[in-house]
Design a protein around this motif. Structure first.
Motif: not given
Length: 396
Positions: A126-141
């Motif tokens: 199973a892959p990692q799931i992110h549901r918190g909302g993205l705000s920046s490149r740094e947060g995504l990385v």
């Protein structure tokens, strides 16, 4: 004409940097896109139909979200070489529908239940799931970083680079893209391409190599037309998304839940697909090569020279659908993998192509007014008549 037989109001139309259309106008400005049932191919169709049976949820919206999830779970172990580019089955899907009628949250529910059942069978697939909302490149990385030092402490790398981002409020991503200096949009473009995410500044040493990010977003038409800037349309951000218009299929005050036995059965079938590609081997990229059969190559070539590059009569629509060819290949790869094969056949190309037609109709529906649509159709018809004349005469 609208569904009541009245003339649709075409005086106001979708605007990118101007006034967005109202959702009432969107409902009436012409008939909404009708997807081909052939979109619901194999395992993907079975998941969609299981989730829509006895509920208001649109089967095609469920299918799109599931394709986003499955394309992420498959990972970078399989690839399809086209020239010097190696394609992985990585998808960004955007579900467009009016508030309250799109059933955008419901379209995710079954996919999340299946993910939970898959984790109970074997969590490593199973892959990692992110549901918190993205705000920046740094947060995504930070969600898939290669390790870094924090003071004296060494933070270990996240080995599994598969990340399924769920943006139930995709307007948030478009808002972030409007902020001065925000590079989230550029980072997502790199993720679709599979490019390593390097530090944006010298002071920030956080980076992520070989990301496998897939995204499932949802937005209303008024938010999409109001927030998407001309830059988003021209820099390749918008055309990396498989955009579909989908709203509730029926009105049911008491929808039924999908039986757990059905969810578990679907999870086992998905596990078979992921075991086939070895998606739990997170550090082994590009292990399995996919190819098109001879018939599929010929069929794709005909589509590539024809429908995939036809004049759509609008610079806006053409810009938003510029990546139909690579997107079709990624979809066809996914359909082939659900059949537990590394060869893409003609029927996989056909199933992918009906999704591209659905997306084309959805983009036109949201971004082009009824009056412009009629003018566009007339222009294309005249151009085709001129072309036919020249082909018949040789010169004129």
């Amino acid at each position: 004409m609208n569904s009541d037989g009245k003339a649709a109001d075409s005086s106001r139309q979708p605007a990118v940097d101007g006034e967005p259309i109202s959702e009432l106008q969107m409902a009436a400005h012409r008939n909404s896109p009708q997807p081909d049932p052939a979109c619901l191919y194999g395992l993907i169709g079975d998941v969609a139909q299981a989730g829509s049976e006895g509920t208001e949820t649109n089967a095609y919206a469920i299918a799109a979200n599931f394709m986003g999830y499955l394309s992420c779970a498959v990972g970078r172990g399989v690839y399809l070489p086209v020239g010097n580019t190696w394609h992985h089955p990585r998808l960004f899907c955007l579900h467009i529908g009016r508030s309250g009628r799109g059933r955008k949250g419901d379209a995710l529910s079954l996919v999340l239940r299946i993910d939970q059942a898959l984790r109970e069978l074997n969590d490593s697939f199973a892959p990692q799931i992110h549901r918190g909302g993205l705000s920046s490149r740094e947060g995504l990385v930070a969600l898939m970083h290669d390790g870094y030092r924090q003071g004296r402490q060494e933070i270990p790398a996240i080995e599994d680079k598969r990340l399924w981002v769920v943006e139930s409020e995709f307007a948030n991503v478009l808002h972030q893209g409007r902020r001065e200096g925000n590079t989230l949009s550029a980072s997502l473009r790199d993720c679709w391409d599979g490019v390593c995410l390097k530090p944006a500044t010298k002071s920030n040493r956080l980076y992520a190599s070989y990301p496998h990010v897939c995204l499932s977003g949802a937005i209303s038409p008024s938010e999409l037309t109001g927030l998407m800037t001309a830059r988003d349309l021209t820099n390749g951000f918008a055309n990396r998304f498989l955009m579909i218009w989908a709203e509730r299929s029926q009105i049911l005050p008491f929808p039924k839940a999908t039986p757990q036995a059905t969810v578990d059965s679907l999870a086992r079938r998905i596990l078979d697909v992921l075991a086939f590609v070895g998606s739990d081997r997170h550090d082994q990229r590009d292990r399995l090569r996919m190819d098109l059969s001879a018939q599929a190559q010929w069929h794709y070539a005909q589509l590539y020279r024809g429908e995939l590059h036809e004049d759509l009569g609008s610079e806006l629509v053409s810009a938003m659908l510029e990546r139909r060819a690579p997107m079709l290949l990624r979809l066809a790869m996914l359909f082939a993998l659900t059949d537990l094969q590394l060869r893409v056949d003609v029927h996989h190309i056909d199933a992918a192509m009906v999704w591209m037609r659905y997306s084309t109709a959805s983009v036109r529906y949201v971004f082009v007014s009824a009056a412009e649509e009629a003018k566009m159709a007339q222009t294309i018809e005249l151009a085709n008549r001129v072309l036919a004349f020249l082909q018949a005469r040789g010169k004129a």
